[in-house]
Design an enzyme around this catalytic site. Sequence first.
Site, PDB file in Angstrom:
ATOM      1  N   CYS A 332       0.810  -1.219   0.000  1.00 57.08           N
ATOM      2  CA  CYS A 332       0.000   0.000   0.000  1.00 57.08           C
ATOM      3  C   CYS A 332       0.845   1.270   0.000  1.00 57.08           C
ATOM      4  O   CYS A 332       0.506   2.244  -0.682  1.00 57.08           O
ATOM      5  CB  CYS A 332      -0.954  -0.005   1.182  1.00 57.08           C
ATOM      6  SG  CYS A 332      -0.214  -0.420   2.764  1.00 57.08           S
ATOM      7  N   ARG A 361       7.048 -11.323   5.431  1.00 55.38           N
ATOM      8  CA  ARG A 361       6.553 -11.139   6.788  1.00 55.38           C
ATOM      9  C   ARG A 361       7.223 -12.170   7.689  1.00 55.38           C
ATOM     10  O   ARG A 361       7.330 -13.347   7.329  1.00 55.38           O
ATOM     11  CB  ARG A 361       5.029 -11.289   6.849  1.00 55.38           C
ATOM     12  CG  ARG A 361       4.307 -10.242   6.014  1.00 55.38           C
ATOM     13  CD  ARG A 361       2.799 -10.389   6.071  1.00 55.38           C
ATOM     14  NE  ARG A 361       2.154  -9.464   5.151  1.00 55.38           N
ATOM     15  CZ  ARG A 361       0.849  -9.427   4.909  1.00 55.38           C
ATOM     16  NH1 ARG A 361       0.037 -10.272   5.537  1.00 55.38           N
ATOM     17  NH2 ARG A 361       0.340  -8.556   4.048  1.00 55.38           N
ATOM     18  N   GLN A 379       1.266 -11.325  -3.395  1.00 57.66           N
ATOM     19  CA  GLN A 379      -0.144 -10.959  -3.293  1.00 57.66           C
ATOM     20  C   GLN A 379      -0.645 -10.417  -4.630  1.00 57.66           C
ATOM     21  O   GLN A 379       0.059  -9.649  -5.291  1.00 57.66           O
ATOM     22  CB  GLN A 379      -0.345  -9.866  -2.252  1.00 57.66           C
ATOM     23  CG  GLN A 379      -0.163 -10.296  -0.812  1.00 57.66           C
ATOM     24  CD  GLN A 379      -0.404  -9.125   0.127  1.00 57.66           C
ATOM     25  OE1 GLN A 379       0.230  -8.089   0.009  1.00 57.66           O
ATOM     26  NE2 GLN A 379      -1.319  -9.297   1.053  1.00 57.66           N
ATOM     27  N   ASP A 381      -2.331  -7.911  -5.261  1.00 55.42           N
ATOM     28  CA  ASP A 381      -2.688  -6.794  -4.396  1.00 55.42           C
ATOM     29  C   ASP A 381      -3.090  -5.579  -5.227  1.00 55.42           C
ATOM     30  O   ASP A 381      -2.476  -5.288  -6.249  1.00 55.42           O
ATOM     31  CB  ASP A 381      -1.472  -6.439  -3.536  1.00 55.42           C
ATOM     32  CG  ASP A 381      -1.858  -5.747  -2.247  1.00 55.42           C
ATOM     33  OD1 ASP A 381      -3.060  -5.649  -1.965  1.00 55.42           O
ATOM     34  OD2 ASP A 381      -0.953  -5.304  -1.525  1.00 55.42           O
ATOM     35  N   HIS A 383      -4.933  -1.386  -4.801  1.00 56.27           N
ATOM     36  CA  HIS A 383      -5.434  -0.304  -3.956  1.00 56.27           C
ATOM     37  C   HIS A 383      -6.263   0.632  -4.823  1.00 56.27           C
ATOM     38  O   HIS A 383      -5.793   1.100  -5.865  1.00 56.27           O
ATOM     39  CB  HIS A 383      -4.279   0.417  -3.274  1.00 56.27           C
ATOM     40  CG  HIS A 383      -3.561  -0.475  -2.317  1.00 56.27           C
ATOM     41  ND1 HIS A 383      -2.517  -1.288  -2.729  1.00 56.27           N
ATOM     42  CD2 HIS A 383      -3.764  -0.724  -0.995  1.00 56.27           C
ATOM     43  CE1 HIS A 383      -2.106  -1.997  -1.686  1.00 56.27           C
ATOM     44  NE2 HIS A 383      -2.839  -1.678  -0.640  1.00 56.27           N
ATOM     45  N   LYS A 462     -12.256  -4.747   7.779  1.00 60.96           N
ATOM     46  CA  LYS A 462     -12.112  -5.525   6.551  1.00 60.96           C
ATOM     47  C   LYS A 462     -13.189  -6.595   6.453  1.00 60.96           C
ATOM     48  O   LYS A 462     -13.795  -7.004   7.442  1.00 60.96           O
ATOM     49  CB  LYS A 462     -10.736  -6.183   6.492  1.00 60.96           C
ATOM     50  CG  LYS A 462     -10.454  -7.149   7.640  1.00 60.96           C
ATOM     51  CD  LYS A 462      -9.081  -7.795   7.496  1.00 60.96           C
ATOM     52  CE  LYS A 462      -8.805  -8.758   8.652  1.00 60.96           C
ATOM     53  NZ  LYS A 462      -7.562  -9.527   8.454  1.00 60.96           N
ATOM     54  N   HIS A 508      -8.068  -1.311   0.199  1.00 59.00           N
ATOM     55  CA  HIS A 508      -7.040  -2.336   0.000  1.00 59.00           C
ATOM     56  C   HIS A 508      -7.790  -3.622  -0.360  1.00 59.00           C
ATOM     57  O   HIS A 508      -8.730  -4.002   0.343  1.00 59.00           O
ATOM     58  CB  HIS A 508      -6.253  -2.601   1.289  1.00 59.00           C
ATOM     59  CG  HIS A 508      -5.683  -1.387   1.961  1.00 59.00           C
ATOM     60  ND1 HIS A 508      -4.329  -1.205   2.150  1.00 59.00           N
ATOM     61  CD2 HIS A 508      -6.282  -0.304   2.523  1.00 59.00           C
ATOM     62  CE1 HIS A 508      -4.126  -0.076   2.811  1.00 59.00           C
ATOM     63  NE2 HIS A 508      -5.300   0.488   3.037  1.00 59.00           N
TER      64      HIS A 508
END
Length: 644
Positions: A332, A361, A379, A381, A383, A462, A508
């Site tokens: 992000c 992570r 991911q 991912d 945004h 979320k 997100h």
Amino acid sequence: MVYVGEVSVEAVPGMTCRDALVQGVSKKAMKEVVACLCDGEPKDLDAPLPSGTERVEPVFLDSPLGTSILRHSAAHIMAEAVKRLYPEAKVTIGPDIENGFYYDFDLAHAFTPEDLERIEAVMRESIAADHPFVRREMSAQQAREYFRSLGETYKIEIIDDLGAETVSVYQHGDFVDLCRGPHLPSTGFVRAFKLTAVAGAYWRGDANRPMLQRIYGTAFPTEKALKAHLAMLEEAKKRDHRKLGPQLDLFSFHERGGAGMAYWHPKGALVRAILEDFVTKEMLRRGYGLVRTPQILRRDLWETSGHYANYRENMYFTEIDGVPYGVKPMNCVAHMLIYNTTQHSYRDLPVRLFEFGVVHRHELSGVLHGLLRVRQFTQDDAHIICRPDQLLDEIKGVMRWIQDLMGVFGFEYRMELSTRPEKSIGTDEDWERATSALREAMAQMGLEYSVNEGDGAFYGPKIDVKLRDCLGREWQCSTIQVDFTLPERFDLVYIGEDGERHRPVMVHRAIMGSVERFIGILVEHFAGAFPLWLAPEQVRVLTVTDRHDAYAFEVVQALRDAGLRAEVDTRNEKLGYKVREAQMAKIPYAVVIGDEEVASARVSVRQRGGANLGTMTVAALVDRLRHECAEPFTRGGMRYSFHY
């Protein structure tokens, strides 16, 4: 007065919860009651009825709460059995978990499968004795002295950490354990149980603390339910992606290279490429812009975002030219930097930025689990930076995309709304706006959901999507998070219709979530037998003798030219052996070529499951396979073809 169902019961001094229940629950039904709820608070049946209680409800053994209590009580019975067999063992904690329970022990002796059988036998003795579970209150100091006399140092540490003046203990037979409860009325209520495995676990999950031995078990209200669960576990072992991945030459793990990181072999990398190609094309079709961002960012950015204060224990850090950097655990921050490179008008929004972002992570070694829990993963991912008035439509658009993806694989799923955690950033107003938007979007789409209190991201609430595989196991993959806080911290703005600067909101979202986890789930869901469109090798052409090789290579090339993934096996082996190998490799189609096929310019086709489809032309085979590849996407109204 207290109500038991619709029955009004007079509360008298000394009354227990059981005393109240028996006046509103039939004698037959009471045989299956294991605890009660006093105004929603779980209590032992023999607990004194709390003063001022308005309603008492029975907790039946086969209810979710009753089964949870059953499993926790079984953990106590297991700990008792271990102490009887190994008096030198130190006991730590023994909670109930999804589908079972465990207890951690500090013991020099390494438990074996034979030991589990011995422990089970002692547990059955305790169950047959039908010992009552008896609760007692102690001062913290009394409890320390008691457990110190037993040498149970872990219990003393737990008492110290609680910081309470009084604690509760439960006793059944001669075994006493520190516990909050509630418990079953007696050990005899444990009717169907099984100890399933032994694993290592660090005390408190800390690699610097002692390594303990964890015994896992499961318990169910009935023998039938237990047998069904054990059958599912056996099937799960056969489908375990950690076994099938190397067996099918998809991926491997190498401790020498580092724990929690997968090495993708050509076939596995091809499965990833197919999935990523599909998702990328869908992202572009749905109005997303594809981006790529760095692996590490300066630490001050993570301080601005709040990750350093709220998430740094999960991050890796390094230093370059005297400047501290953080390896990104999320994408992000980088996407917000891209947004801020240009000025945006209200007409430009929403801006949807997407990448397959590799993140790291720090997971404790004890929780790493194949592809399902890793330290490095990718991911899908994105945004979405939008105006507040666009937020509902953007959330619903992501939900529809998730529904389409689940439809492709035929997954059932449910949605869970996770609310503000204790460790969080942002104002109460922003959290309320974000949570309300998620609720409203689901309401407008007619979606049911459960609430997971306090489990949101530190920057916003979320929706997590829990998909259910063919064995009924749930996996969290897709997520939608609404964030009013990071746009404020990174000064994201757009110029409104009034010519003034306005603050956007950010969504997100991840559709597959972790690509690694999603593939691990797919391997287990399909038992390695991927649907045709996703199979790394769709067709294997098998020759009977070497005089058929030339035609076999022509067939393979024709299939490849048609965009299909085909290989040829011309080894000097018996045909039956080649067919079995293709089946073991879970290849969807095997094409056999012998004298008749060469003479007729046709192919003999067999499906993975063993069905013989007879002979057909290569063109007919191509049409059949193309139709089969396209079929899953029609369920979501999508068009997709992958040529590799």
